[in-house]
Design an enzyme around this catalytic site. Sequence first.
Site, short mmCIF file in Angstrom:
data_model
loop_
_atom_site.label_atom_id
_atom_site.label_comp_id
_atom_site.label_asym_id
_atom_site.label_seq_id
_atom_site.Cartn_x
_atom_site.Cartn_y
_atom_site.Cartn_z
N ARG A 1 39.51 88.21 41.62
CA ARG A 1 39.03 86.86 41.93
C ARG A 1 39.84 86.28 43.08
O ARG A 1 41.05 86.51 43.17
CB ARG A 1 39.18 85.95 40.71
CG ARG A 1 38.41 86.41 39.50
CD ARG A 1 38.70 85.56 38.29
NE ARG A 1 40.11 85.67 37.92
CZ ARG A 1 40.63 85.19 36.81
NH1 ARG A 1 39.87 84.55 35.94
NH2 ARG A 1 41.92 85.33 36.54
N ARG B 1 39.07 81.75 41.10
CA ARG B 1 40.00 81.23 40.10
C ARG B 1 40.69 80.04 40.75
O ARG B 1 41.23 80.17 41.84
CB ARG B 1 41.01 82.31 39.73
CG ARG B 1 42.13 81.87 38.79
CD ARG B 1 41.58 81.70 37.39
NE ARG B 1 42.60 81.70 36.38
CZ ARG B 1 43.31 80.65 36.01
NH1 ARG B 1 43.13 79.49 36.60
NH2 ARG B 1 44.19 80.73 35.05
N GLU C 1 40.47 78.35 27.04
CA GLU C 1 39.42 79.37 26.97
C GLU C 1 38.21 78.79 26.23
O GLU C 1 38.36 77.86 25.44
CB GLU C 1 39.93 80.62 26.25
CG GLU C 1 41.11 81.28 26.94
CD GLU C 1 40.78 81.82 28.31
OE1 GLU C 1 39.63 82.25 28.56
OE2 GLU C 1 41.68 81.80 29.18
#
Length: 174
Positions: free
Chosen positions: A92, A50, A58
């Site tokens: 992540r 990330r 998104e």
Amino acid sequence: MRRLLFWLLVALPFALHATPQTCLIVGVPDGDTLKARCGQPGSYEEIKVRLNGIDAPEKRQAFGERAKQAMSDLVYMKDAELDCRKIDRYGRSVCRVMVPAQSAPNGPKTLDAGLAMVTVGVAWWYRAYAKEQTPQERGQYEYAETEARAKRVGLWRDAEPVPPWEWRKAQRDH
């Protein structure tokens, strides 16, 4: 026992801030998430990354596909230096991602991928996590977003762009 616990708590933040590692970017699921292959041939580890400091639209949101494509153009199948600062709640690695720059001979040798995304108007500077950036990074990201807004580039062409964190909240509320 207390002393051991104390030293573990003191050392933990330093252990999480490991030295940067060079990894091959092998996937770009969206505008702020990468899949990277780290390590030597025969002993690769694939990690999900990330990007620190940004939040991109998104994929189903306006500019989401553009953000994914911009990130892919920037990093896909390139060796990147990952400076990972923590692991998020989804497992992540949260990293600053530096990629080789394709600029003039006297220009910078590497490019901050997150900063580049904010500069071209396909990601927001994620102020909620600004404390995880250095003061220099905060200044650069804030300036880049201010300039992108003023120039109305990328998602800033929209009269009222919806930040991804608000879009995600609206999706959960429905």
